[in-house]
Design an enzyme around this catalytic site. Structure first.
Site, PDB file in Angstrom:
ATOM      1  N   ASP A  12      32.560  35.988  46.004  1.00  0.00           N
ATOM      2  CA  ASP A  12      33.016  34.610  46.111  1.00  0.00           C
ATOM      3  C   ASP A  12      31.958  33.726  45.445  1.00  0.00           C
ATOM      4  OD1 ASP A  12      34.470  32.364  46.581  1.00  0.00           O
ATOM      5  OD2 ASP A  12      34.803  32.743  48.701  1.00  0.00           O
TER       6      ASP A  12
HETATM    7  C1  BGC Z   1      36.458  29.960  47.510  1.00  0.00           C
HETATM    8  C2  BGC Z   1      37.360  30.965  46.856  1.00  0.00           C
HETATM    9  C3  BGC Z   1      37.749  30.509  45.490  1.00  0.00           C
HETATM   10  C4  BGC Z   1      36.490  30.287  44.683  1.00  0.00           C
HETATM   11  C5  BGC Z   1      36.750  29.885  43.258  1.00  0.00           C
HETATM   12  C6  BGC Z   1      35.314  29.552  46.608  1.00  0.00           C
HETATM   13  O1  BGC Z   1      34.650  28.461  47.122  1.00  0.00           O
HETATM   14  O2  BGC Z   1      35.974  30.480  48.725  1.00  0.00           O
HETATM   15  O3  BGC Z   1      38.477  31.203  47.665  1.00  0.00           O
HETATM   16  O4  BGC Z   1      38.578  31.425  44.889  1.00  0.00           O
HETATM   17  O5  BGC Z   1      35.728  29.265  45.306  1.00  0.00           O
HETATM   18  O6  BGC Z   1      37.256  28.619  43.168  1.00  0.00           O
END
Ligand code: BGC
Length: 765
Positions: free
Chosen positions: A298
């Site tokens: 993530d």
């Molecule tokens: C989130 C993810 C997301 C990623 C990219 C993160 O902050 O937890 O779910 O896909 O950002 O935007």
């Protein structure tokens, strides 16, 4: 003639260039299998280029997490040119995607195309309802179609990988990301996970080669829905029983449906960050489940293992993440900085890097990116697809199916279509932005049909709108906290006058679309701002109220549940919100949604969920205080899981089993008759629950193990059949082994988790 000559020379030149390409770049040979092509490519790659494939940068504008201040676009471009970037996220639109893809394909040594990721969470520019709302439809075909629409639009705009579906099960409405998942139940969650994966990717991996499908991503692996106290990014301390029986099943289902990528999560799982978790990523996902796609971290979750107190520094974080099976680093910049050095120093085996790169390349080949890196870059298609009529019709259909009728005393709904004076009250009723919900970064602001606009379509009634009070202060954005108006009541009087003079009052109240989602945890689930006060004031002048809720999570509305005659759960329904709500209020669509998550009476009940466990003192036998309860509020939810009304009524009769005693492994056949006994055609979600009376590990009081959405004309009866096999009758022990144990079971079939016909049966060794 001259032109023809140029054309012939041009074609010849292209042909020979292509041929030379195939010779110099043997992995471009389409006649070879994907694994053969990877085998040809990997040995040509330098260590730095391999690590580059494991590096993902954001697209220099949208940030969806903490990012270096001032940006570092220059460095990222430099890395891109060196072939040190395997993927980019949030780059979007054919023009932008083409520009970065061109650098990767035409300016780097090996020309490996980028995979372009984006949070296509509930639509791209034409937005469908938030995922929690879609889950309320229990309509797997509609959900699949909704994901397919999203894939079509996103792919037309250059994107080939979505960071979805979110398959996090949660029972904590305080957590803002509850809006992104399918609610509290692993069975429903698993079915929806499959529907979404297939909607995005197609039925099989081969469908990824099409131009209108995109790779999906099951996230967040794992247990992110159990962050303590619902506070985002907090630790997760979870039992093995919950992990194996509740959290992991939707991920496993997604794997079986062929999901090509996983995203790990920010949280600790019992002390070890998910990103550095060998047990989750290596042992379970890639080991037991044989997942052969890749895992992306993530946003900055590799680096965040340092503040978690699990990694000493950046080098240690990179080492631990890659060892644990995190294949791609999203925005930590640590693989690109540390990994080659770690390999050269012998601290990380190159085979680990090779395995990660192979997985990433595999998905790129499956998408057909090597064969045509610009296959998603067609301006004409982009123009014809984005927000076209088909997509708008599709999301309207999904929006109607997502609405849940929570209360309808004296059949206040549906509204009469003419001769009525209707007062529409609440700032959200006239809001074209909030209904788009959270996680809609590609959508243009204010592109939803508001409830006011939707209701204005019904012209034979007199409609008066009054906001009552502003809901928010300033502009709500994806990055900032929503600030509520808590003082200005000057609009109350006009709203009260409108209500007093109306036959029926429709009040649209709830949360702003940006009040749920990532980073938006709340300790108070009541109607925010002045809304509760407004509701009670209006009730004093006209109690004939239809309350339309807008929200990304269960809210606590005990006063409304007691006093307001009609309540419609309308979530954040996306682009077509107003049309969907109006069609339901006026009875042009008979609602059939059922809650995918329990609604608590107050926040102190949280976590509250239907598939809980019996205590040793479940009922008040001795009529004293020593039983499992709260002193100040009932222990049941306000509205239970699976609950939802219709404008018609359904009767359940003749629940039958083919036998009462079954040998282990023998299927249990169940049938029930359902009759539409009311005045409207309608749809009912017939739900089947079981309870294993006693087991080597105590089982929940009830568990959903089957459901079917049936359409029934007024007066019609249908027989609904279910089959229970080992897959439904067993459970995971604390070591992750699946067991089906002999013993007695209860079975319940009905229209909600808290009602239904019951029977018993037994499984013998
Ligand atoms: C989130 C993810 C997301 C990623 C990219 C993160 O902050 O937890 O779910 O896909 O950002 O935007």
């Amino acid at each position: 003639m001259k032109n023809k000559k140029i054309l012939i020379i041009g074609v010849f030149a292209l042909f020979t260039a292509g041929n030379m390409n195939a010779q110099k770049k043997p992995y471009l040979d389409k006649n070879k299998t994907i694994e053969q092509r990877i085998d040809l490519l990997l040995p040509l790659m330098t260590l730095e280029e391999k690590v580059g494939q494991m590096n993902q940068y954001n697209g220099f504008w949208d940030v969806t997490g903490p990012a270096p201040k001032g940006g570092n676009a220059e460095l990222k471009y430099e890395h891109l040119r060196k072939g040190w970037v395997g993927s980019m996220l949030t780059v979007r639109g054919v023009k932008e995607v083409r520009a970065v893809q061109k650098i990767a394909v035409e300016e780097t040594r090996l020309g490996i195309p980028l995979i372009i990721g984006f949070d296509v969470i509930h639509g791209y520019k034409t937005l469908s309802p938030i995922p929690l709302a879609e889950a309320a439809s229990w309509d797997l075909d509609a959900i699949k179609k909704s994901a397919a629409i999203a894939a079509d639009e996103a792919s037309a705009s250059g994107i080939n990988w979505t960071f979805g579906p979110n398959v996090d099960i949660t029972n904590d409405a305080r957590w803002g990301r509850v809006m992104e998942g399918a609610g509290e139940d692993p069975y429903l969650g698993s079915k929806i996970a499959v529907a979404r994966v297939k909607g995005f990717q197609g039925e099989t991996t081969a469908d990824l080669a099409k131009v209108n499908t995109i790779a999906a991503c099951a996230k967040h692996f794992a247990a992110y829905g159990y962050v303590e106290s619902g506070r985002d990014y907090n630790l997760v301390d979870i039992s093995n029983s919950k992990l194996f029986n509740t959290v992991l099943p939707p991920f496993k289902a997604a794997t079986q449906a062929g999901v090509r990528t996983f995203m790990n999560s920010f949280n600790l799982v019992n002390g070890i960050p998910a990103t550095g978790n060998v047990f989750l990523q290596r042992d379970i996902l890639k080991g037991k489940w044989k997942f052969d796609g890749f895992v992306v971290s993530d946003w900055a979750s590799v680096r965040e293992m340092i503040p978690h107190g699990y990694a000493k520094d950046g080098e240690d974080a990179a080492l631990k993440a890659v060892t644990a099976g995190s294949d791609m680093d999203m925005e930590s910049h640590l693989y690109v900085a540390e990994l080659a050095k770690l390999v050269k120093e012998g601290k990380v085996k190159e085979a680990l890097v090779d395995d990660a790169v192979r997985r990433i390349l595999r998905v790129k080949f499956e998408l057909g990116l090597f064969d045509d890196p610009y296959k998603y870059c067609d301006e004409k298609r982009e123009k014809a697809t984005i927000r076209n009529k088909t997509n708008n019709d599709g999301v309207l259909d999904m929006a109607k199916k997502s609405i849940v009728l929570l209360k309808n005393d004296k059949n206040l709904l549906p509204l009469k279509k003419s001769g009525q004076k209707i007062a529409l009250i609440g700032a959200l009723a006239n809001d074209k932005n909030s209904p788009l919900g959270s996680w809609r970064i590609a959508a243009e602001d204010n592109t939803a049909v508001s409830v006011l606009e939707g209701m204005q379509q019904y012209k034979d009634n007199q409609l008066i709108f009054e906001k009552g009070a502003d809901l928010i202060v300033g502009k709500a954005t994806f990055l900032d906290e929503v600030v509520f108006n808590t003082t200005d009541k000057t609009g109350f009087e006009a709203a009260k006058t409108a209500a007093k003079n109306a036959d029926v009052v429709v009040m649209v109240l709830g949360e702003h679309g940006f009040q749920s989602g990532e980073g938006r945890s709340r300790t108070n689930l009541d109607l925010p701002g002045l809304q509760q006060e407004l509701l009670e004031d209006i009730y004093k002048v006209n109690p004939n109220i239809v309350l339309v809720l807008n929200n990304g999570r269960p809210l606590t509305i005990p006063w409304a549940a007691e006093h307001i005659p009609a309540i419609v759960e309308a979530w954040h329904l996306g682009t077509q919100t107003g049309n969907a709500v109006a069609q339901v209020l006026y009875g042009d669509y008979n609602p059939s949604g059922k809650l995918p998550i329990s609604f608590p009476r107050n926040v102190g009940q949280v976590p509250i969920y239907y598939n809980n466990y019996s205590t040793g003192r479940p009922v008040n036998v001795d009529k004293n205080v020593f039983w499992s309860h709260f002193s100040d509020v009932e222990k049941t939810p306000q509205f239970p899981f699976g609950f939802g009304l219709s404008y018609t009524t359904f009767d359940y009769k003749k629940l039958k089993l083919n036998k009462t005693t079954f040998a282990k492994g023998e299927p249990v056949q169940v049938s029930v008759e359902v009759t539409n006994s009311g005045d409207y055609d309608g749809k009912e979600v017939v739900q089947l629950y079981i309870h294993d009376d006693f087991a080597s590990i105590a089982r929940p009081v009830e568990e959903l193990k089957g459901f079917e959405l049936v359409s029934l004309k007024k007066g019609e009866t249908k027989t609904v059949n279910f089959t229970l096999t080992d897959a439904e009758l067993g459970f995971f022990d604390n070591n992750g082994n699946y067991l089906v144990e002999p013993g007695t079971f209860k079975l319940k079939v009905g229209g909600s988790s808290d009602s239904g016909l019951e029977r018993g049966f037994e499984i013998k060794e």
